[in-house]
Design a protein around this motif. Sequence first.
Motif, PDB file in Angstrom:
ATOM      1  N   ALA A   4     -21.975  89.164  23.299  1.00  0.00           N
ATOM      2  CA  ALA A   4     -22.921  89.906  22.237  1.00  0.00           C
ATOM      3  C   ALA A   4     -22.628  90.332  20.851  1.00  0.00           C
ATOM      4  O   ALA A   4     -21.518  90.572  20.751  1.00  0.00           O
ATOM      5  CB  ALA A   4     -23.961  90.398  23.394  1.00  0.00           C
ATOM      6  N   LEU A  36     -25.455  86.908  22.543  1.00  0.00           N
ATOM      7  CA  LEU A  36     -26.529  87.844  22.656  1.00  0.00           C
ATOM      8  C   LEU A  36     -26.926  88.232  21.099  1.00  0.00           C
ATOM      9  O   LEU A  36     -25.642  89.186  21.360  1.00  0.00           O
ATOM     10  CB  LEU A  36     -26.908  88.477  24.236  1.00  0.00           C
ATOM     11  N   LEU A  56     -27.927  94.971  26.996  1.00  0.00           N
ATOM     12  CA  LEU A  56     -26.777  93.587  26.999  1.00  0.00           C
ATOM     13  C   LEU A  56     -25.647  94.100  28.336  1.00  0.00           C
ATOM     14  O   LEU A  56     -25.853  93.587  28.554  1.00  0.00           O
ATOM     15  CB  LEU A  56     -26.134  94.052  25.921  1.00  0.00           C
ATOM     16  N   ALA A  59     -28.344  92.749  30.788  1.00  0.00           N
ATOM     17  CA  ALA A  59     -28.134  90.699  30.464  1.00  0.00           C
ATOM     18  C   ALA A  59     -27.440  90.162  30.713  1.00  0.00           C
ATOM     19  O   ALA A  59     -27.076  88.736  30.640  1.00  0.00           O
ATOM     20  CB  ALA A  59     -28.986  90.813  28.662  1.00  0.00           C
TER      21      ALA A  59
END
Length: 122
Positions: A4, A36, A56, A59
């Motif tokens: 990410a 991400l 995050l 996720a």
Amino acid sequence: MTRAVVLFGHGSRDPQWREAMDAVAARVAALDASLLVRCAFLEMMQPDLPACLRDLDQAGATHVSVLPLFLGTGRHARHDLPVLVDEARVSHPHIEIRLLPSAGEHAAVLDLLARVAIGSSV
């Protein structure tokens, strides 16, 4: 491994200020769909960095790079942001969090800005 990137900005009372940040995030996502991408802000806008990293984490991110979208490296980049990143590392020990140099410290960014300035001159 789920990677990410957090595009970190100062924030503003003017909601239109965020449009540039969101445009960069959309470009990053278009260039690398496996990454991400989130925006986070120091103040006046949401989410802040802790909320962004919680998102995050939920996720499934395991490696997060934080890119300060600052042209200069002032107090926020030298002091405030490193403190926030250190706190995030404690809160999310299972995520590798890297703090990148401010965007303005990258030669490619400086070259691009110079080209824009040259191309804009009359």
